[in-house]
Motif scaffolding. Structure first.
Motif, PDB file in Angstrom:
ATOM      1  N   THR A  84      32.988  42.472  34.216  1.00 15.96           N
ATOM      2  CA  THR A  84      32.980  42.455  35.798  1.00 15.96           C
ATOM      3  C   THR A  84      33.906  41.346  36.252  1.00 15.96           C
ATOM      4  O   THR A  84      34.056  41.499  37.169  1.00 15.96           O
ATOM      5  CB  THR A  84      31.372  41.911  35.926  1.00 15.96           C
ATOM      6  OG1 THR A  84      30.540  42.705  35.208  1.00 15.96           O
ATOM      7  CG2 THR A  84      31.238  41.874  37.385  1.00 15.96           C
ATOM      8  N   ILE A  85      34.185  40.357  35.187  1.00 16.62           N
ATOM      9  CA  ILE A  85      35.166  39.391  35.621  1.00 16.62           C
ATOM     10  C   ILE A  85      36.516  40.026  36.105  1.00 16.62           C
ATOM     11  O   ILE A  85      37.159  39.389  37.088  1.00 16.62           O
ATOM     12  CB  ILE A  85      35.617  38.133  34.628  1.00 16.62           C
ATOM     13  CG1 ILE A  85      34.277  37.532  34.248  1.00 16.62           C
ATOM     14  CG2 ILE A  85      36.453  37.428  34.839  1.00 16.62           C
ATOM     15  CD1 ILE A  85      34.410  36.643  32.857  1.00 16.62           C
ATOM     16  N   MET A  86      36.959  40.958  35.735  1.00 15.45           N
ATOM     17  CA  MET A  86      38.160  41.692  35.944  1.00 15.45           C
ATOM     18  C   MET A  86      37.971  42.685  37.422  1.00 15.45           C
ATOM     19  O   MET A  86      39.005  43.102  38.012  1.00 15.45           O
ATOM     20  CB  MET A  86      38.565  42.708  35.013  1.00 15.45           C
ATOM     21  CG  MET A  86      38.841  41.746  33.715  1.00 15.45           C
ATOM     22  SD  MET A  86      39.887  40.293  33.951  1.00 15.45           S
ATOM     23  CE  MET A  86      41.404  41.191  34.423  1.00 15.45           C
ATOM     24  N   LYS A  87      36.871  42.667  38.000  1.00 18.23           N
ATOM     25  CA  LYS A  87      36.516  43.338  39.284  1.00 18.23           C
ATOM     26  C   LYS A  87      36.979  42.560  40.185  1.00 18.23           C
ATOM     27  O   LYS A  87      36.883  41.206  40.273  1.00 18.23           O
ATOM     28  CB  LYS A  87      35.071  43.878  39.209  1.00 18.23           C
ATOM     29  CG  LYS A  87      34.809  44.920  38.389  1.00 18.23           C
ATOM     30  CD  LYS A  87      33.482  45.546  38.772  1.00 18.23           C
ATOM     31  CE  LYS A  87      33.266  46.675  37.981  1.00 18.23           C
ATOM     32  NZ  LYS A  87      31.726  46.979  38.350  1.00 18.23           N
ATOM     33  N   PRO A  88      37.936  43.052  41.209  1.00 15.49           N
ATOM     34  CA  PRO A  88      38.366  42.194  42.421  1.00 15.49           C
ATOM     35  C   PRO A  88      37.241  41.575  43.141  1.00 15.49           C
ATOM     36  O   PRO A  88      37.433  40.392  43.736  1.00 15.49           O
ATOM     37  CB  PRO A  88      38.839  43.243  43.398  1.00 15.49           C
ATOM     38  CG  PRO A  88      39.287  44.272  42.417  1.00 15.49           C
ATOM     39  CD  PRO A  88      38.442  44.337  41.437  1.00 15.49           C
ATOM     40  N   SER A  89      36.015  42.152  43.069  1.00 19.65           N
ATOM     41  CA  SER A  89      34.806  41.483  43.893  1.00 19.65           C
ATOM     42  C   SER A  89      34.233  40.371  43.415  1.00 19.65           C
ATOM     43  O   SER A  89      33.244  39.809  43.919  1.00 19.65           O
ATOM     44  CB  SER A  89      33.855  42.578  44.432  1.00 19.65           C
ATOM     45  OG  SER A  89      33.410  43.011  42.957  1.00 19.65           O
ATOM     46  N   PHE A  90      34.605  40.127  41.966  1.00 18.32           N
ATOM     47  CA  PHE A  90      33.707  38.990  41.178  1.00 18.32           C
ATOM     48  C   PHE A  90      33.748  37.587  41.936  1.00 18.32           C
ATOM     49  O   PHE A  90      32.988  36.924  41.724  1.00 18.32           O
ATOM     50  CB  PHE A  90      34.638  39.094  39.830  1.00 18.32           C
ATOM     51  CG  PHE A  90      33.787  38.083  39.077  1.00 18.32           C
ATOM     52  CD1 PHE A  90      32.631  38.295  38.356  1.00 18.32           C
ATOM     53  CD2 PHE A  90      34.280  36.636  38.645  1.00 18.32           C
ATOM     54  CE1 PHE A  90      31.746  37.350  37.516  1.00 18.32           C
ATOM     55  CE2 PHE A  90      33.592  35.895  37.771  1.00 18.32           C
ATOM     56  CZ  PHE A  90      32.725  36.225  37.193  1.00 18.32           C
ATOM     57  N   LEU A 136      39.486  34.837  46.717  1.00 20.62           N
ATOM     58  CA  LEU A 136      39.719  35.181  45.220  1.00 20.62           C
ATOM     59  C   LEU A 136      39.775  36.705  45.249  1.00 20.62           C
ATOM     60  O   LEU A 136      40.461  37.338  44.465  1.00 20.62           O
ATOM     61  CB  LEU A 136      38.426  34.857  44.670  1.00 20.62           C
ATOM     62  CG  LEU A 136      38.274  33.203  44.131  1.00 20.62           C
ATOM     63  CD1 LEU A 136      36.868  33.137  43.673  1.00 20.62           C
ATOM     64  CD2 LEU A 136      39.493  32.835  43.591  1.00 20.62           C
ATOM     65  N   LEU A 137      39.376  37.542  46.186  1.00 22.83           N
ATOM     66  CA  LEU A 137      39.587  38.908  46.495  1.00 22.83           C
ATOM     67  C   LEU A 137      41.095  39.327  46.490  1.00 22.83           C
ATOM     68  O   LEU A 137      41.513  40.194  45.721  1.00 22.83           O
ATOM     69  CB  LEU A 137      38.536  39.594  47.573  1.00 22.83           C
ATOM     70  CG  LEU A 137      38.602  41.044  47.843  1.00 22.83           C
ATOM     71  CD1 LEU A 137      38.562  41.981  46.615  1.00 22.83           C
ATOM     72  CD2 LEU A 137      38.042  41.449  49.134  1.00 22.83           C
ATOM     73  N   TYR A 138      41.503  38.382  47.536  1.00 23.90           N
ATOM     74  CA  TYR A 138      43.028  38.648  47.780  1.00 23.90           C
ATOM     75  C   TYR A 138      43.703  38.215  46.538  1.00 23.90           C
ATOM     76  O   TYR A 138      44.819  39.214  46.264  1.00 23.90           O
ATOM     77  CB  TYR A 138      43.426  37.565  48.953  1.00 23.90           C
ATOM     78  CG  TYR A 138      44.945  37.683  48.909  1.00 23.90           C
ATOM     79  CD1 TYR A 138      45.883  38.650  49.586  1.00 23.90           C
ATOM     80  CD2 TYR A 138      45.667  36.344  48.590  1.00 23.90           C
ATOM     81  CE1 TYR A 138      47.133  38.700  49.808  1.00 23.90           C
ATOM     82  CE2 TYR A 138      47.100  36.344  48.807  1.00 23.90           C
ATOM     83  CZ  TYR A 138      47.591  37.291  49.440  1.00 23.90           C
ATOM     84  OH  TYR A 138      49.059  37.369  49.500  1.00 23.90           O
ATOM     85  N   VAL A 139      43.668  37.294  45.869  1.00 21.60           N
ATOM     86  CA  VAL A 139      44.313  36.955  44.519  1.00 21.60           C
ATOM     87  C   VAL A 139      43.990  38.125  43.553  1.00 21.60           C
ATOM     88  O   VAL A 139      45.012  38.478  42.892  1.00 21.60           O
ATOM     89  CB  VAL A 139      43.653  35.583  44.054  1.00 21.60           C
ATOM     90  CG1 VAL A 139      44.367  35.350  42.756  1.00 21.60           C
ATOM     91  CG2 VAL A 139      44.022  34.596  44.817  1.00 21.60           C
ATOM     92  N   ALA A 140      43.098  38.584  43.533  1.00 21.71           N
ATOM     93  CA  ALA A 140      42.588  39.704  42.316  1.00 21.71           C
ATOM     94  C   ALA A 140      43.448  41.056  42.841  1.00 21.71           C
ATOM     95  O   ALA A 140      44.067  41.726  42.117  1.00 21.71           O
ATOM     96  CB  ALA A 140      41.006  39.868  42.388  1.00 21.71           C
ATOM     97  N   LEU A 141      43.308  41.373  44.017  1.00 19.14           N
ATOM     98  CA  LEU A 141      44.108  42.577  44.411  1.00 19.14           C
ATOM     99  C   LEU A 141      45.480  42.493  44.555  1.00 19.14           C
ATOM    100  O   LEU A 141      46.212  43.632  44.085  1.00 19.14           O
ATOM    101  CB  LEU A 141      43.661  42.957  45.915  1.00 19.14           C
ATOM    102  CG  LEU A 141      42.534  43.257  46.434  1.00 19.14           C
ATOM    103  CD1 LEU A 141      42.134  43.401  47.707  1.00 19.14           C
ATOM    104  CD2 LEU A 141      41.947  44.709  45.620  1.00 19.14           C
ATOM    105  N   THR A 142      46.373  41.356  44.666  1.00 19.06           N
ATOM    106  CA  THR A 142      47.596  41.240  44.660  1.00 19.06           C
ATOM    107  C   THR A 142      48.305  40.874  43.204  1.00 19.06           C
ATOM    108  O   THR A 142      49.138  41.164  42.909  1.00 19.06           O
ATOM    109  CB  THR A 142      48.018  40.164  45.618  1.00 19.06           C
ATOM    110  OG1 THR A 142      47.411  38.889  45.165  1.00 19.06           O
ATOM    111  CG2 THR A 142      47.899  40.387  47.058  1.00 19.06           C
ATOM    112  N   ASN A 143      47.261  40.329  42.219  1.00 15.33           N
ATOM    113  CA  ASN A 143      47.688  40.127  40.903  1.00 15.33           C
ATOM    114  C   ASN A 143      47.166  41.023  39.833  1.00 15.33           C
ATOM    115  O   ASN A 143      48.033  41.819  39.341  1.00 15.33           O
ATOM    116  CB  ASN A 143      47.131  38.557  40.487  1.00 15.33           C
ATOM    117  CG  ASN A 143      48.061  37.548  41.206  1.00 15.33           C
ATOM    118  OD1 ASN A 143      49.127  37.402  41.027  1.00 15.33           O
ATOM    119  ND2 ASN A 143      47.455  36.994  42.385  1.00 15.33           N
TER     120      ASN A 143
END
Length: 196
Positions: A84-90, A136-143
């Motif tokens: 779940t850590i790898m999900k953008p919503s985490f 953190l959602l933005y960071v996950a989506l862009t990275n």
């Protein structure tokens, strides 16, 4: 700070409420507004901070996080596990720890908190959760997800559909919190005296 048995019980209770709040539309489908699911995670996050204080409120959110990470299906969509850590919503799950702490901090610093105190604490908590979660959602989506064309502003625009619901629920939380707060405080005090 040393936690008493009643404190740990309350922390576990709020962790359980978070699990229910994450999947409320699975049990009551009528609570979904079109494509927007009604989750009560922010509601219970704010309430935990208001009622339990900064330390215990944050602990209850940490318990929720850890139980989900070890595999219990308590996150939104009945998901769980370390992946779940790898999900953008985490990032939103992490934000609840800070949100509960922020609400509790404001209430803890008031000798006798009143409705305005709870109101300010509730909305500060919501703001903290949104800022951390959306960032953190933005960071996950862009990275990690490498979604093209994503900007920080667009990420916030995507959150607009959830904000009205959370604003209403946060106000409701502030309204109901004072009476529950003083009832819990009284019970915790009497429990401490009984087992002292």
């Amino acid at each position: 700070m040393k936690f008493k048995p009643i404190d740990l019980t309350l922390a576990a209770m709020f962790a359980a409420l978070m699990a229910i709040g994450a999947n409320i539309t699975a049990w009551i489908p009528a609570l979904a507004f079109g494509s927007v699911p009604l989750t009560l995670q922010n509601f219970f996050c704010v309430l935990a901070g208001l009622l339990l204080g900064r330390r215990l409120g944050a602990v209850s959110m940490i318990v929720y996080l850890l139980v989900g990470l070890i595999g219990a299906p308590i996150f939104a969509g009945f998901t769980g596990g370390f992946a779940t850590i790898m999900k953008p919503s985490f990032g939103f799950i992490l934000s609840y720890i800070a949100g509960a702490y922020a609400a509790g901090l404001i209430v803890d610093r008031s000798k006798k908190p009143t409705f305005p105190t709870f109101l300010v604490a509730a909305f500060v908590s919501l703001a903290v959760s949104y800022v951390i979660g959306t960032t953190l959602l933005y960071v996950a989506l862009t990275n990690w997800a490498a979604v093209p064309g994503i900007t920080y502003l667009n990420t916030w625009k995507g959150m607009l559909v959830f904000i009205p619901k959370d604003l209403v629920l946060t106000f409701v939380t502030a309204v109901i919190a004072p009476r529950i707060y003083y009832a819990i405080s009284k019970n915790r005090t009497s429990h401490t005296q009984r087992y002292a």
